[in-house]
Design a protein around this motif. Sequence first.
Motif, PDB file in Angstrom:
ATOM      1  N   SER A 159       1.083  -1.434   0.246  1.00 58.41           N
ATOM      2  CA  SER A 159       0.579   0.367   0.324  1.00 58.41           C
ATOM      3  C   SER A 159       0.934   1.142  -0.109  1.00 58.41           C
ATOM      4  O   SER A 159       0.181   2.558  -0.525  1.00 58.41           O
ATOM      5  CB  SER A 159      -1.364   0.189   0.912  1.00 58.41           C
ATOM      6  N   ALA A 160       2.693   1.204   0.600  1.00 57.56           N
ATOM      7  CA  ALA A 160       2.709   2.133   0.278  1.00 57.56           C
ATOM      8  C   ALA A 160       3.871   2.539  -1.728  1.00 57.56           C
ATOM      9  O   ALA A 160       4.867   3.148  -1.422  1.00 57.56           O
ATOM     10  CB  ALA A 160       4.250   2.940   1.414  1.00 57.56           C
ATOM     11  N   GLN A 161       3.364   1.349  -2.147  1.00 60.43           N
ATOM     12  CA  GLN A 161       3.800   1.247  -3.128  1.00 60.43           C
ATOM     13  C   GLN A 161       5.396   0.732  -3.224  1.00 60.43           C
ATOM     14  O   GLN A 161       6.201   1.143  -4.134  1.00 60.43           O
ATOM     15  CB  GLN A 161       3.972   2.725  -3.938  1.00 60.43           C
ATOM     16  N   THR A 162       5.333   0.256  -2.145  1.00 62.81           N
ATOM     17  CA  THR A 162       7.269  -0.611  -2.286  1.00 62.81           C
ATOM     18  C   THR A 162       7.022  -2.393  -1.863  1.00 62.81           C
ATOM     19  O   THR A 162       5.494  -2.672  -1.627  1.00 62.81           O
ATOM     20  CB  THR A 162       7.742   0.005  -1.775  1.00 62.81           C
ATOM     21  N   LEU A 163       7.690  -2.711  -2.835  1.00 65.36           N
ATOM     22  CA  LEU A 163       8.065  -4.201  -2.994  1.00 65.36           C
ATOM     23  C   LEU A 163       7.457  -4.718  -1.296  1.00 65.36           C
ATOM     24  O   LEU A 163       8.385  -4.786  -0.393  1.00 65.36           O
ATOM     25  CB  LEU A 163       8.366  -5.271  -3.464  1.00 65.36           C
ATOM     26  N   ASP A 208       1.710  -0.417  13.537  1.00 63.72           N
ATOM     27  CA  ASP A 208       1.944   0.615  12.243  1.00 63.72           C
ATOM     28  C   ASP A 208       1.197   1.441  11.976  1.00 63.72           C
ATOM     29  O   ASP A 208       0.412   2.264  12.967  1.00 63.72           O
ATOM     30  CB  ASP A 208       1.456  -0.872  11.699  1.00 63.72           C
ATOM     31  N   MET A 209       0.852   1.984  10.767  1.00 64.77           N
ATOM     32  CA  MET A 209       0.659   3.509  10.051  1.00 64.77           C
ATOM     33  C   MET A 209      -0.613   2.686   9.714  1.00 64.77           C
ATOM     34  O   MET A 209      -1.271   4.530   9.502  1.00 64.77           O
ATOM     35  CB  MET A 209       1.492   4.198   9.826  1.00 64.77           C
ATOM     36  N   TYR A 210      -1.427   2.090   9.804  1.00 66.32           N
ATOM     37  CA  TYR A 210      -2.353   1.662   8.888  1.00 66.32           C
ATOM     38  C   TYR A 210      -3.285   2.355   9.517  1.00 66.32           C
ATOM     39  O   TYR A 210      -3.984   2.957   8.887  1.00 66.32           O
ATOM     40  CB  TYR A 210      -2.461   0.414   8.842  1.00 66.32           C
ATOM     41  N   VAL A 211      -3.656   2.145  10.647  1.00 66.28           N
ATOM     42  CA  VAL A 211      -5.023   3.042  11.060  1.00 66.28           C
ATOM     43  C   VAL A 211      -4.880   4.591  11.316  1.00 66.28           C
ATOM     44  O   VAL A 211      -6.050   5.450  11.217  1.00 66.28           O
ATOM     45  CB  VAL A 211      -5.248   2.291  13.150  1.00 66.28           C
ATOM     46  N   GLY A 212      -3.576   4.745  11.451  1.00 66.30           N
ATOM     47  CA  GLY A 212      -3.404   6.485  11.532  1.00 66.30           C
ATOM     48  C   GLY A 212      -3.836   6.569  10.580  1.00 66.30           C
ATOM     49  O   GLY A 212      -4.189   8.142  10.209  1.00 66.30           O
ATOM     50  N   THR A 213      -3.525   5.971   9.591  1.00 68.28           N
ATOM     51  CA  THR A 213      -3.932   6.830   8.076  1.00 68.28           C
ATOM     52  C   THR A 213      -5.023   6.602   7.552  1.00 68.28           C
ATOM     53  O   THR A 213      -5.443   7.677   6.639  1.00 68.28           O
ATOM     54  CB  THR A 213      -3.212   5.237   6.796  1.00 68.28           C
ATOM     55  N   HIS A 232      -7.675  -1.654   1.476  1.00 65.49           N
ATOM     56  CA  HIS A 232      -9.420  -1.189   1.200  1.00 65.49           C
ATOM     57  C   HIS A 232      -9.717  -0.099   2.366  1.00 65.49           C
ATOM     58  O   HIS A 232     -10.722   0.190   2.562  1.00 65.49           O
ATOM     59  CB  HIS A 232     -10.194  -2.133   0.226  1.00 65.49           C
ATOM     60  N   GLY A 233      -9.055  -1.059   3.742  1.00 68.97           N
ATOM     61  CA  GLY A 233      -8.711   0.362   5.164  1.00 68.97           C
ATOM     62  C   GLY A 233      -8.986   1.850   4.488  1.00 68.97           C
ATOM     63  O   GLY A 233     -10.457   2.312   5.068  1.00 68.97           O
ATOM     64  N   ARG A 234      -8.042   1.643   3.689  1.00 71.59           N
ATOM     65  CA  ARG A 234      -7.307   3.444   4.084  1.00 71.59           C
ATOM     66  C   ARG A 234      -8.853   3.690   2.318  1.00 71.59           C
ATOM     67  O   ARG A 234      -9.102   4.788   2.211  1.00 71.59           O
ATOM     68  CB  ARG A 234      -6.331   3.196   3.809  1.00 71.59           C
ATOM     69  N   ASP A 235      -8.371   3.067   1.617  1.00 72.55           N
ATOM     70  CA  ASP A 235      -8.754   3.260  -0.090  1.00 72.55           C
ATOM     71  C   ASP A 235     -10.582   3.466  -0.546  1.00 72.55           C
ATOM     72  O   ASP A 235     -10.186   3.911  -1.430  1.00 72.55           O
ATOM     73  CB  ASP A 235      -7.911   2.471  -1.482  1.00 72.55           C
ATOM     74  N   VAL A 236     -11.129   2.523   0.457  1.00 72.24           N
ATOM     75  CA  VAL A 236     -12.105   2.286   0.508  1.00 72.24           C
ATOM     76  C   VAL A 236     -13.378   2.718   1.874  1.00 72.24           C
ATOM     77  O   VAL A 236     -13.969   3.392   1.274  1.00 72.24           O
ATOM     78  CB  VAL A 236     -12.229   1.007   0.055  1.00 72.24           C
TER      79      VAL A 236
END
Lengths: 289, 289, 289
Positions: free
Chosen positions: A251-255, C16-21, C131-135
Amino acid sequence: MSRAIITLTTDFGLTDMYVGTMKGVILGIAPDVQIVDLTHGIAPQNLIEATVKLAAATAYFPKGTIHVGVVDPGVGSTRSALIVETVSGFFVAPDNGLLTLPLRKQSPVRAIRLTEKALPFCLPEQSSTFHGRDVFAPIAAYLAQGRAVEEFGEWCALDSLSECAIPSVEQVVGDLNTETLRVPILYQDHFGNLITALTRDLWIGWVARFGLSSEEAIQRLTIQAGALRWQGLARTYSDVPMGYPLAYWGSAQTLEIGIREGDAASSCALKPDESIFLTLRPPTSRSGS
Amino acid sequence: MSRAIITLTTDFGLTDMYVGTMKGVILGIAPDVQIVDLTHGIAPQNLIEATVKLAAATAYFPKGTIHVGVVDPGVGSTRSALIVETVSGFFVAPDNGLLTLPLRKQSPVRAIRLTEKALPFCLPEQSSTFHGRDVFAPIAAYLAQGRAVEEFGEWCALDSLSECAIPSVEQVVGDLNTETLRVPILYQDHFGNLITALTRDLWIGWVARFGLSSEEAIQRLTIQAGALRWQGLARTYSDVPMGYPLAYWGSAQTLEIGIREGDAASSCALKPDESIFLTLRPPTSRSGS
Amino acid sequence: MSRAIITLTTDFGLTDMYVGTMKGVILGIAPDVQIVDLTHGIAPQNLIEATVKLAAATAYFPKGTIHVGVVDPGVGSTRSALIVETVSGFFVAPDNGLLTLPLRKQSPVRAIRLTEKALPFCLPEQSSTFHGRDVFAPIAAYLAQGRAVEEFGEWCALDSLSECAIPSVEQVVGDLNTETLRVPILYQDHFGNLITALTRDLWIGWVARFGLSSEEAIQRLTIQAGALRWQGLARTYSDVPMGYPLAYWGSAQTLEIGIREGDAASSCALKPDESIFLTLRPPTSRSGS
C-alpha cells in the motif's frame, strides 16, 4: 474553519502515560485541536522504521496538518530540534534523521531550528529525558493556534538537516551480467508482512536494463526470501493458496513479502535489515553449451 | 467555551472492546466531550502502577479535566466508588487506593461516595463485572455535561478514602552510620527504564544528614541495580556510552535507572517491588586504621 | 447538531501506521467527525472474534454512529463490500461474515453492495491490499458528511449477506437423558477471561427442560473448564477466594470463566474454539440402590 490536526508518532508504547501526558499538554494550549495517533509502536530508537512509517502515513492527511515525531535517542543532548514546513503541512521533530523519508516525498519549503526563542512556549520546567512533553507537544500546540514558525527559532538550510541512512537496493553481481537484486527489508508489520526498500520506479528501471517491460519481467522473476523461493509477483493475498508466500506491491508502493493468512517474517525467518533477493532470467537465455 | 475533557486510565488493554464501549457510552451522553486515553496498559489489578501513572499524567491536564480510573479488582462487591474534586479537576474511580498519589499531589477539595442517588445516571442494566461501562463512564459524562458532584452521592471525609501502600525508601543500616538507601522500584516503563520511589526531596534530605549538597553527594554516590554497579548520577541518556547504565532524575522527578539505548529492567534483571541501593561515601573517610 | 461518530474495528494492530492513515483519510473528507477506536487488536483474519466484539461494543453507541470493520482476508479479491443500515446506525465492512452478530442484535433495515458508483468516493489510486484506507475510510467519511447510502452501490437482500459460522452450544448426551452442555469458548479477553457462546436465554431454556428455574439449576450445576472443576455460578470475581475459578454472566450477557485476580485461559489451559462443559444434576436423583 475546521479544527487543526496534530498527529503523534513515537516509540513510547502505550503502556505508560507518556503519550497521554503529551495530549494533556497540547489540549491545555490548543483545546480544540484534533489529535491523531499515527503509531506509538516504533521499536525503541528505531529511526528507519519511524521515518518509513511517517512517510507512508503523513501523505494521507489534510493540508496544514502538524506532524510531531518523537523518536529521540539524543534527548537532552545538544542535538537540535526542527520545525519543517512542507507544501502539505508541518513536521516538529528532533534533527536526527527521523524526517528523512517524509521530506523526500513531501516537498519541504523551509525549516527552522529551535533556539532560545522557543523557551517561552515550552513547559517552564524542562526535563532532560521527555522533550515530547516539555518541548514538542507545546510547540506543536502553539503552531496549531496559529503562531508563526519563525517565532520558535532561526531559519536553517534544508540541506543542513540530518538524514538517516535508509538501506538501499543493490545489484549483487557486476554490471553487465547483473541479474540479481539484493532488496533490504525496512520493517515487518503487525501481520508479519516484510516491507522492502524496492520501489516501483527502481523495479522499472532495473528491468528496463534488460529491455523488459514490468509485465514481461514478472514472467522471468524468481524471489528468494529466506528459505522460501517462488516465481513472479501477485496482486493480492487471495491470488495464492492459503499459506503460500507472495510478493506484491504494498500500500506504500514498495515491494512486500507476505504469506496468505500467515506470517511471512516468521515463515521466512527474516527480519528488518536482512534482505530478499530478486533474480531475473534475461530475455536471451544463456543456457546451452 | 472549549470542550470538556475526560481521560481514561484502566487495566483493560486494547485488544478487547471494553475501552471503545466506554467511549460509546460517554459520547451518547456528552457528544462534544474530548476523550483522552492516558493508558489502558496498567498490569491487571496493579493499583501501585496505576496510581503512580495517574499522578504523573494528570498533573499536565487543563483545569476542570475529569479523570476516570478503572483498575477495579473489587468490581461488583461492596467497595464504594468516588468522585473527588481537586483544585485542578475531578477524579472518578473505585475507592480502592487508585487515587492515592494523584490526591497527594493535587490538593483534593471534597469527595462524595456514590449512593443510590447515582443510579438514574448509570446504565439501566448494571453488570457486576464492568462498572467502567455501566457506572464510571456515564457518571463522568454527566459530570462533563455540568451536573453537580453532589447529585451522585453523599459527601465523605477526605481522610476516609482508601489508600494503597506505596513502597517506600528505607535506610538499610542503623541511624548514625546509615550510608545505604534501599530504593524500591515502582514500575518499569515501555523502554525498560526502572522508575523508583526516590524523590528529589527525599534525596536532598538524606544527603543533608551528611552535610552534603546534592552536587557533593553525587561525587560520593554508588548505585547498585541488580548485578550492575556504578558511580554518580547522569543528566540524560547520552551522557553515558551506548549500552551503559545510568541513574537520572526522570520526567516525574523521581530517580530512574536506564541503559542508553537499552533495557535496564532486563539488563539488571530487576522488576517492580524489587529495589536498587544507593550508597554514600561519607565526607570524613573512615578508612585507615 | 453534534458531530458524527465513526468507529473503527480492525486486525491492523497499533504498531503500524495503518490505523492512523485511515484517520487521515477520514479527516480530510469529514473534518469534524469524532473517530473512536473500538479495537485494532482482533487476531489477524479472525472473523469470529471480530463479530463477537463488534456486537458487544456497537450496541452502546449513539443512534446514527457509523461503524467501520476491516478484518478482510479477501481484500483485493472479488468479495463484495457492504453498507448496512440498522435501526441504530450504519456498518461499513467487507461482505465476509464480519457483521454476523451485530446484525443479529441490531435490526438491520437495508443494505447495499458497493459498485462502481462508489469509485468517485474512494481514493483515486486503489491498492489491492489496503481497502481500509482506500475504500472503507473514505466511504464512511462521506456517509458521515450526509451522503445517502444508495449513492455508493446497489440495494441487496439482507438475507444475501455472508455469515460466519459462530460455534454453538451443543448437548453432549442424547435427548431425554441430556445433562451435559458443551459450551464453546468464543474468545479470551485481555485478562484471560474465557468468553463463551452460552447466552442467558439458552441457559434458561436448557434448565427449563428439567423443570428448574435458573436459581434452582445453579445449585445442581457442575462446571468443567479444562482441568478445573467446580460447582455453581458466581456474580462477580470477589465472590470467590483469590485465585479461585468462577463462572459468571459477563458484561455481554454470556457465560464467562474467570479466575479471581488470575488468568483463566492459562490456568485452565483452554483457548478459543475449545469448550467448557456444564453438567446438571437432575431434580430426581438417580442414585440409590
